[in-house]
Write a protein that holds these residues in place. Structure first.
Motif, PDB file in Angstrom:
ATOM      1  N   LYS A   1      24.728 -94.637  47.544  1.00 11.73           N
ATOM      2  CA  LYS A   1      25.717 -95.228  46.743  1.00 11.73           C
ATOM      3  C   LYS A   1      25.445 -95.548  45.259  1.00 11.73           C
ATOM      4  O   LYS A   1      26.204 -95.503  44.130  1.00 11.73           O
TER       5      LYS A   1
ATOM      6  N   THR B   1      29.380-100.626  44.119  1.00  7.25           N
ATOM      7  CA  THR B   1      30.272-100.413  45.326  1.00  7.25           C
ATOM      8  C   THR B   1      30.135-101.767  46.011  1.00  7.25           C
ATOM      9  O   THR B   1      29.148-102.551  46.033  1.00  7.25           O
ATOM     10  N   ALA B   2      31.345-102.044  46.859  1.00  6.77           N
ATOM     11  CA  ALA B   2      31.133-103.216  47.802  1.00  6.77           C
ATOM     12  C   ALA B   2      32.000-103.103  48.999  1.00  6.77           C
ATOM     13  O   ALA B   2      32.975-102.212  48.781  1.00  6.77           O
ATOM     14  N   PHE B   3      31.821-103.933  49.772  1.00  2.67           N
ATOM     15  CA  PHE B   3      32.944-103.797  51.045  1.00  2.67           C
ATOM     16  C   PHE B   3      32.752-102.320  51.654  1.00  2.67           C
ATOM     17  O   PHE B   3      33.747-101.591  51.883  1.00  2.67           O
ATOM     18  N   ASN B   4      31.510-101.843  51.839  1.00  6.01           N
ATOM     19  CA  ASN B   4      31.314-100.549  52.323  1.00  6.01           C
ATOM     20  C   ASN B   4      31.893 -99.465  51.511  1.00  6.01           C
ATOM     21  O   ASN B   4      32.321 -98.434  52.000  1.00  6.01           O
ATOM     22  N   ALA B   5      31.732 -99.507  50.237  1.00  7.89           N
ATOM     23  CA  ALA B   5      32.253 -98.568  49.278  1.00  7.89           C
ATOM     24  C   ALA B   5      33.898 -98.498  49.135  1.00  7.89           C
ATOM     25  O   ALA B   5      34.469 -97.570  48.749  1.00  7.89           O
TER      26      ALA B   5
ATOM     27  N   LYS C   1      25.695-109.429  42.341  1.00  5.97           N
ATOM     28  CA  LYS C   1      26.861-108.555  42.665  1.00  5.97           C
ATOM     29  C   LYS C   1      28.100-109.089  43.242  1.00  5.97           C
ATOM     30  O   LYS C   1      29.259-108.580  42.996  1.00  5.97           O
TER      31      LYS C   1
ATOM     32  N   ARG D   1      32.035-107.974  43.439  1.00  6.82           N
ATOM     33  CA  ARG D   1      32.805-108.177  44.462  1.00  6.82           C
ATOM     34  C   ARG D   1      33.863-109.014  44.728  1.00  6.82           C
ATOM     35  O   ARG D   1      34.962-108.656  45.106  1.00  6.82           O
TER      36      ARG D   1
END
Ligand code: TMP
Ligand code: ASP
Length: 253
Positions: free
Chosen positions: A11, A33-37, A215, A219
Motif C-alpha cells: 500500500k 491508506t487507513a482502515f484496511n485501505a 498517521k 485517519r
C-alpha cells in the motif's frame, strides 16, 4: 536502461530486485491508506519523508546494536535493504492507550499503561490483520518460541530507543508497529527489524500540546499529514529547518 524487476507492491511501498543477490530496493510511495485501505489519498512528499525518517531510525538502531534490514539510502524515495524472509506478524508495542486497544478494552485515550504492552497481529489484509496470541503463532508455525523471545526483546529495545529519541525532541511515543524478518548467516538464523519505522507506523504526540504528528492526522482528518511528518523530521534534524539554511553560492572571481 532495463527496467528493474518489481517483486512486490504494497500500500505504501514497492519492492524491486536489488543490484546484488540478497538485496532489495525499497521505494516509498506517496499513498496513504487507513482502515484496511478503505480510505486512501496521495499525500505529496510523504514517501520522501518516510524514506528519510526510516533511514534515520534504522541507522540509530544499528548504532545501538539492533540489527535491521537497512543498508543505505539510494535517493529521495529509495533505499537498499537486505532481503529477509518476513515473519507474517505486525508487532505492536504500546506505552499509552490509543487506537484499537481503547475500543477493545474500553480504555481512555492517553492513559499511561502499567508497562509496555506487546501485541501481535497476523498480517493478512483480507482478514483485516487480526490480533493473535502466541498460541496461534506456535500452532500455525508462524514463529517458534525462541523467535518470539527474540522478537519481544527486539521490540522492547526498539521501544526504548524510539521513546528516548522522541522524548529528546518533545514528542511522546504512544505506540508503534514493527515487522521482523529472518536472514541466514551460514547455518544461523537471525531476526532483524524490517519494513519501515516512520510516522505511518507510530503514534507520536507533542508532549506540550498533545498535537498528533502521525498517521492519525490522516485517519481522523485532523489536518495536513505532510506538515505533521515534516515537523517530526525537522525536530529530529533530518531535514534542514528552512531552505535559507542551504549553503549560499560563492562568488567565483
Ligand atoms: P492500532 O491502535 O490501530 O492497533 O495501531 C497500533 C499501532 O500500530 C499504531 O502506531 C499504528 C500502527 N499500525 C500500523 O502500522 N499498521 C496497521 O495496519 C495498523 C492497524 C496499525
Ligand atoms: N495501514 C493500514 C491500511 O492501509 C491500516 C492503518 O494504518 O490504519 O489500511
Amino acid at each position: 536502461m532495463a527496467r528493474r524487476k518489481k517483486i512486490y507492491e504494497g500500500k505504501a511501498k514497492t519492492l524491486y530486485e536489488g543490484p546484488e543477490p540478497g538485496t532489495i530496493v525499497q521505494y516509498f510511495k506517496d499513498d496513504a491508506t487507513a482502515f484496511n485501505a478503505e480510505k486512501r489519498e496521495i499525500i505529496d512528499g510523504k514517501g520522501v519523508l518516510n524514506n528519510r525518517l526510516s533511514e534515520f531510525f534504522m541507522t540509530g538502531l544499528a548504532g545501538i546494536g539492533v540489527p535491521t534490514h537497512f543498508i543505505k539510502r539510494l535517493n529521495m524515495r529509495e533505499q537498499l535493504i537486505r532481503a529477509a524472509e518476513m515473519v507474517p506478524l505486525e508487532i505492536i508495542v504500546r506505552n499509552y492507550a490509543a487506537g484499537s486497544i481503547c475500543k477493545r478494552l474500553g480504555l481512555e485515550e492517553g492513559i499511561a499503561l502499567p508497562r509496555p504492552i506487546v501485541e501481535y497481529c497476523y498480517k493478512d489484509d483480507a482478514l483485516g490483520d487480526p490480533l493473535v496470541s502466541e498460541e496461534h503463532i506456535f500452532a500455525f508455525g508462524w514463529a517458534s518460541q525462541q523467535d518470539m523471545d527474540d522478537i519481544v526483546a527486539l521490540a522492547l529495545r526498539v521501544n526504548d530507543f524510539m521513546s528516548g529519541v522522541m522524548m529528546a525532541v518533545g514528542i511522546r511515543l504512544v505506540d508503534f508497529k514493527i515487522e521482523v524478518g529472518r536472514i541466514w548467516e551460514g547455518d544461523f538464523q537471525r531476526l532483524i527489524v524490517a519494513d519501515e519505522i516512520s510516522p505511518d507506523s507510530c503514534r507520536l504526540w507533542d508532549i506540550e500540546t498533545g498535537r498528533k504528528l502521525d498517521k492519525d492526522v490522516f485517519r481522523r482528518d485532523l489536518g495536513d499529514l505532510a506538515d505533521a511528518y515534516t515537523e517530526v523530521a525537522r525536530r529530529l534534524g533530518v531535514l534542514p529547518n528552512t531552505l535559507t539554511e542551504a549553503p549560499k553560492p560563492k562568488l567565483v572571481k
